[in-house]
Design an enzyme around this catalytic site. Structure first.
Site, PDB file in Angstrom:
ATOM      1  N   GLY A   1      32.557 -48.693  -8.662  1.00 57.31           N
ATOM      2  CA  GLY A   1      31.266 -48.468  -9.311  1.00 57.31           C
ATOM      3  C   GLY A   1      30.724 -49.739  -9.931  1.00 57.31           C
ATOM      4  O   GLY A   1      31.360 -50.797  -9.884  1.00 57.31           O
ATOM      5  N   GLN A   2      29.554 -49.653 -10.526  1.00 60.74           N
ATOM      6  CA  GLN A   2      28.915 -50.844 -11.094  1.00 60.74           C
ATOM      7  C   GLN A   2      29.793 -51.522 -12.142  1.00 60.74           C
ATOM      8  O   GLN A   2      30.084 -52.716 -12.058  1.00 60.74           O
ATOM      9  CB  GLN A   2      27.568 -50.460 -11.737  1.00 60.74           C
ATOM     10  N   VAL A   3      30.222 -50.759 -13.131  1.00 58.50           N
ATOM     11  CA  VAL A   3      31.052 -51.317 -14.195  1.00 58.50           C
ATOM     12  C   VAL A   3      32.470 -51.562 -13.693  1.00 58.50           C
ATOM     13  O   VAL A   3      33.076 -52.603 -13.986  1.00 58.50           O
ATOM     14  CB  VAL A   3      31.051 -50.390 -15.431  1.00 58.50           C
TER      15      VAL A   3
ATOM     16  N   THR B   1      27.241 -39.768 -13.755  1.00 64.74           N
ATOM     17  CA  THR B   1      26.121 -40.505 -14.340  1.00 64.74           C
ATOM     18  C   THR B   1      24.751 -40.077 -13.816  1.00 64.74           C
ATOM     19  O   THR B   1      23.744 -40.653 -14.229  1.00 64.74           O
ATOM     20  CB  THR B   1      26.296 -42.018 -14.100  1.00 64.74           C
TER      21      THR B   1
ATOM     22  N   TYR C   1      34.177 -45.654 -21.537  1.00 68.89           N
ATOM     23  CA  TYR C   1      32.762 -46.010 -21.680  1.00 68.89           C
ATOM     24  C   TYR C   1      31.917 -44.777 -21.958  1.00 68.89           C
ATOM     25  O   TYR C   1      31.967 -43.792 -21.224  1.00 68.89           O
ATOM     26  CB  TYR C   1      32.278 -46.751 -20.430  1.00 68.89           C
TER      27      TYR C   1
ATOM     28  N   ASP D   1      24.538 -44.308 -25.041  1.00 67.78           N
ATOM     29  CA  ASP D   1      23.514 -44.137 -26.073  1.00 67.78           C
ATOM     30  C   ASP D   1      22.975 -42.708 -26.091  1.00 67.78           C
ATOM     31  O   ASP D   1      22.388 -42.272 -27.085  1.00 67.78           O
ATOM     32  CB  ASP D   1      22.353 -45.100 -25.831  1.00 67.78           C
TER      33      ASP D   1
ATOM     34  N   TYR E   1      24.176 -34.342 -19.829  1.00 64.03           N
ATOM     35  CA  TYR E   1      24.923 -35.592 -19.694  1.00 64.03           C
ATOM     36  C   TYR E   1      25.352 -36.122 -21.065  1.00 64.03           C
ATOM     37  O   TYR E   1      26.528 -36.453 -21.276  1.00 64.03           O
ATOM     38  CB  TYR E   1      24.073 -36.632 -18.968  1.00 64.03           C
TER      39      TYR E   1
ATOM     40  N   LYS F   1      29.205 -36.570 -22.542  1.00 61.59           N
ATOM     41  CA  LYS F   1      29.747 -37.862 -22.978  1.00 61.59           C
ATOM     42  C   LYS F   1      30.239 -37.785 -24.416  1.00 61.59           C
ATOM     43  O   LYS F   1      31.295 -38.346 -24.765  1.00 61.59           O
ATOM     44  CB  LYS F   1      28.698 -38.956 -22.827  1.00 61.59           C
TER      45      LYS F   1
END
Length: 303
Positions: free
Chosen positions: A12-14, A63, A100, A103, A126, A130
């Protein structure tokens, strides 16, 4: 003795950026959906348990914010239950857990920056998932770092930066929301700071004083319209060919662009805690955008 680091969702991106950063910190064992189904929590537990990790880094998450409104079961399995299982594993193996968050755990009102101790109030499925993942880790783990990030993008994957560059080549005009405020944060910065923080907690071996929730984001804030404007400015400076006309970028409100999931209007994150605790200085979102654009151009050329 080499540290054994389990990294979930390394493609993934991260996760991709973490895989690059963590290589110099220990032996990285990547766990992807090709290895194990993340929705099968028992399989995840057994797979990681056999590895006996010293550090667990969780870059896996559900996500798709709008899709989460209808795919509730999968959202909570990945964002709440998976972190709980990883917290249990961190206890079994006396491992540090890095996770992770978002916000989106905050209610998104007002115009001041959220601090980590502010009362949460998610606006959508979502965000709630989280938050419950954070709470699960806090209730179980003894050695953990929870990093709440915002507006994550990268030079690869599926994100706002790459969407804007694609649309800017296809359309001569675009309308972008202007009343949601946050800090665009590249995955590369998240990975770099995460590794620095891990190095500090490992070297000092002080779980009690460092375990907790931290905001990890670029410094400053902007709105989506201004972020898009800056992206196109950077693109033109670098000679990218755009169909988007100068003056072709319009501003609209959130009410004019309805989505299944309600978005927070204020995603400002106060960075004092991470900077003071770990001795890092978070760079500005503008500088990070410029660096990420350069990385994208290096990979894709001036197209």
């Amino acid at each position: 003795m080499s540290r054994k680091i389990v990294l979930l969702a390394s493609t993934g991106q991260v996760g991709f950026e973490l895989n690059r950063q963590l290589q110099s910190f220990g032996e990285v064992v990547t766990v992807t959906r090709e290895n194990v189904n993340f929705l099968d929590l028992e399989a995840v537990y057994q797979y990681i348990n056999k590895i006996s990790p010293d550090i667990i880094v969780n870059a896996a998450a559900y996500t798709a914010v709008d899709k989460a409104e209808s795919d509730i079961a999968s959202t909570f399995t990945l964002n709440r239950d998976l972190p709980r299982v990883l917290a249990e594993l961190s206890i079994v193996h006396d491992a540090w857990l890095v996770h992770y968050s978002s916000d989106y755990v905050y209610p998104g009102n007002g115009d001041t920056s959220w601090i980590e101790s502010d009362a949460p109030g998610p606006l959508n499925v979502y965000g709630q998932s989280k938050l419950e993942g954070d709470l699960a880790i806090e209730s179980i783990a003894s050695k953990y770092l929870i990093f709440r990030t915002s507006w994550v993008y990268a030079a690869r994957g599926n994100n706002f930066l790459l969407s804007m560059l694609r649309l800017g080549k296809e359309r001569d005009s675009l309308n972008i929301v202007n009343d949601q405020i946050g800090a665009p944060t590249p995955a590369s910065l998240i990975a770099t700071v995460s590794t620095l923080c891990l190095q500090k907690v490992i070297s000092l071996d002080s779980a009690q004083s460092f375990s907790g929730v931290y905001h990890l984001a670029s410094r400053g804030h902007t709105n989506w319209y201004d972020f898009a404007s800056k992206i196109f400015d950077e693109a033109r400076i670098r000679g990218l060919s755009l169909a988007l006309k100068k003056g072709g970028l319009g501003q609209i409100s959130s009410t004019e662009y309805p989505t299944p999931a309600k978005r927070p209007q204020n995603s400002r994150l106060n960075l004092d805690k991470i900077e003071s605790k770990f001795g890092v200085i978070m760079p500005t979102w503008e500088s990070q955008l410029s660096l990420t654009m350069e990385e994208w151009l290096d990979a894709n050329g001036s197209v």
